[in-house]
Design an enzyme around this catalytic site. Sequence first.
Site, PDB file in Angstrom:
ATOM      1  N   ASN A 140       0.812  -1.219   0.000  1.00 35.57           N
ATOM      2  CA  ASN A 140       0.000   0.000   0.000  1.00 35.57           C
ATOM      3  C   ASN A 140       0.846   1.269   0.000  1.00 35.57           C
ATOM      4  O   ASN A 140       0.619   2.179  -0.795  1.00 35.57           O
ATOM      5  CB  ASN A 140      -0.896   0.016   1.240  1.00 35.57           C
ATOM      6  CG  ASN A 140      -1.984  -1.029   1.130  1.00 35.57           C
ATOM      7  OD1 ASN A 140      -2.713  -1.053   0.162  1.00 35.57           O
ATOM      8  ND2 ASN A 140      -2.063  -1.913   2.107  1.00 35.57           N
ATOM      9  N   GLY A 141       1.810   1.323   0.920  1.00 36.60           N
ATOM     10  CA  GLY A 141       2.652   2.516   1.042  1.00 36.60           C
ATOM     11  C   GLY A 141       3.428   2.769  -0.240  1.00 36.60           C
ATOM     12  O   GLY A 141       3.516   3.903  -0.735  1.00 36.60           O
ATOM     13  N   THR A 142       3.983   1.697  -0.804  1.00 34.36           N
ATOM     14  CA  THR A 142       4.801   1.794  -2.019  1.00 34.36           C
ATOM     15  C   THR A 142       3.984   2.330  -3.189  1.00 34.36           C
ATOM     16  O   THR A 142       4.442   3.218  -3.933  1.00 34.36           O
ATOM     17  CB  THR A 142       5.336   0.394  -2.388  1.00 34.36           C
ATOM     18  OG1 THR A 142       6.059  -0.102  -1.279  1.00 34.36           O
ATOM     19  CG2 THR A 142       6.220   0.428  -3.624  1.00 34.36           C
ATOM     20  N   ASP A 197      -0.111  -9.743   3.056  1.00 34.88           N
ATOM     21  CA  ASP A 197      -1.369  -9.325   3.710  1.00 34.88           C
ATOM     22  C   ASP A 197      -2.549  -9.299   2.742  1.00 34.88           C
ATOM     23  O   ASP A 197      -3.702  -9.251   3.176  1.00 34.88           O
ATOM     24  CB  ASP A 197      -1.207  -7.933   4.334  1.00 34.88           C
ATOM     25  CG  ASP A 197      -0.204  -7.930   5.467  1.00 34.88           C
ATOM     26  OD1 ASP A 197       0.094  -9.016   5.992  1.00 34.88           O
ATOM     27  OD2 ASP A 197       0.296  -6.847   5.811  1.00 34.88           O
ATOM     28  N   ARG A 214       7.018 -14.763   5.728  1.00 35.92           N
ATOM     29  CA  ARG A 214       7.474 -13.933   4.604  1.00 35.92           C
ATOM     30  C   ARG A 214       8.686 -14.515   3.896  1.00 35.92           C
ATOM     31  O   ARG A 214       9.148 -13.953   2.898  1.00 35.92           O
ATOM     32  CB  ARG A 214       7.818 -12.533   5.118  1.00 35.92           C
ATOM     33  CG  ARG A 214       6.620 -11.675   5.141  1.00 35.92           C
ATOM     34  CD  ARG A 214       6.785 -10.225   5.434  1.00 35.92           C
ATOM     35  NE  ARG A 214       8.079  -9.628   5.542  1.00 35.92           N
ATOM     36  CZ  ARG A 214       8.287  -8.486   6.205  1.00 35.92           C
ATOM     37  NH1 ARG A 214       7.292  -7.882   6.816  1.00 35.92           N
ATOM     38  NH2 ARG A 214       9.481  -7.947   6.247  1.00 35.92           N
TER      39      ARG A 214
END
Length: 364
Positions: A119-121, A143, A291
């Site tokens: 999301n941030g990227t 996620d 991950r």
Amino acid sequence: MGKSVVGRFGILTSGGDCPGLNAAIRGVARAALGLGDVEVVGIANGYRGLIEGEARELKLRDFSGILTLGGTILGASREQPFRDDDRVPDSEVGKSKPDIIKANYRKLKLDCLVVLGGNGTNTTACLLAREGLNVIGLPKTIDNDIWGTDVCFGFHSAVHIATEGIDRLHSTAASHNRVMVAELMGNKAGWLALYAGIAGGGDVILLPEIPYDVKSISRHLERRTLEAKPFSIVVVAEGAMSRQEAGMGKKERRKYRESTGFTTIGYRVGQELAQATGLETRLTTLGYVQRGGSPSAYDRVLATSFGTAAAQLMAHGDFGKMVAMRGSEIVGVPLAEVAGRIKTVPEGHPLVETGRLVGTCFGD
Ligand code: F6P
């Protein structure tokens, strides 16, 4: 695909890593290099590499043997240049991080920047596009909470790993008649806990989207004991919250959590359940194992498809988009639609209903 309008592009991986990043990098690069006369610049450690000018040209051989490799050959960071826009020391004094990124984009002679992230990227990508850079995003995260795409690469690998963890907890839970709390990642969205919980036959699944009540979970566990099932698996997303917390604002909730003294929600749920039921309870936090490692076959296919789709958007000069899966189609969605939003598990999601039908308790 025809000749590319892009002669030279930069590629970076930003945010938390996940399985499938290298498969996607390979997909983008191979498809782009296949058009001839295209140069690839690998940028180190996400947006930080663009700020610090850490980049090097990559050749076709650099993308060999990485399809199955976990992590990212480019390195990653959680740098968010618009959010953490403190001035950069020892650099061009007075310049903001976005300004330095724009200057380095020009210095590296890039025609396009391909960013792989969450999301941030993709929000940063949108802001850079607004500043005039040609940007294309790819959605990665375990996620699975990126708006605009049905699925992100990395998610299904993590579901697989988490399910295996839950399976292993089952046998030891049954041997000792214990309640096993398994804490999975997923801060704002509970997709991973939902999928792995259903796949692993979790008796209780707690998601950030469905606030829980200890009393209702306890009743469920006690009912199981009466039905001669004296062990249970409780799958908890790290962002799960009680009904009481759901009524609080973000700051108040953080303060409240600090005051309870538990390091993570899993510890708290474990102790709450032990106290309420008297059943022996243990906690397992799966953590970064989720991950790590090689991507699943599904994620290799998805990441490769997303990568080649990004190369096609780039070749056509179709910038300002994020590659996405909609139904069975791969499309480009405007970054402006994706930026600043999160895809959470909606109320009444079919998989939640499926869970309820097989007797799973969601804590409500
Ligand atoms: O990749 C997303 C995520 O796995 C979240 O679920 C988790 O909260 C976060 O990363 C933690 O990662 P880090 O410690 O790398 O910031």
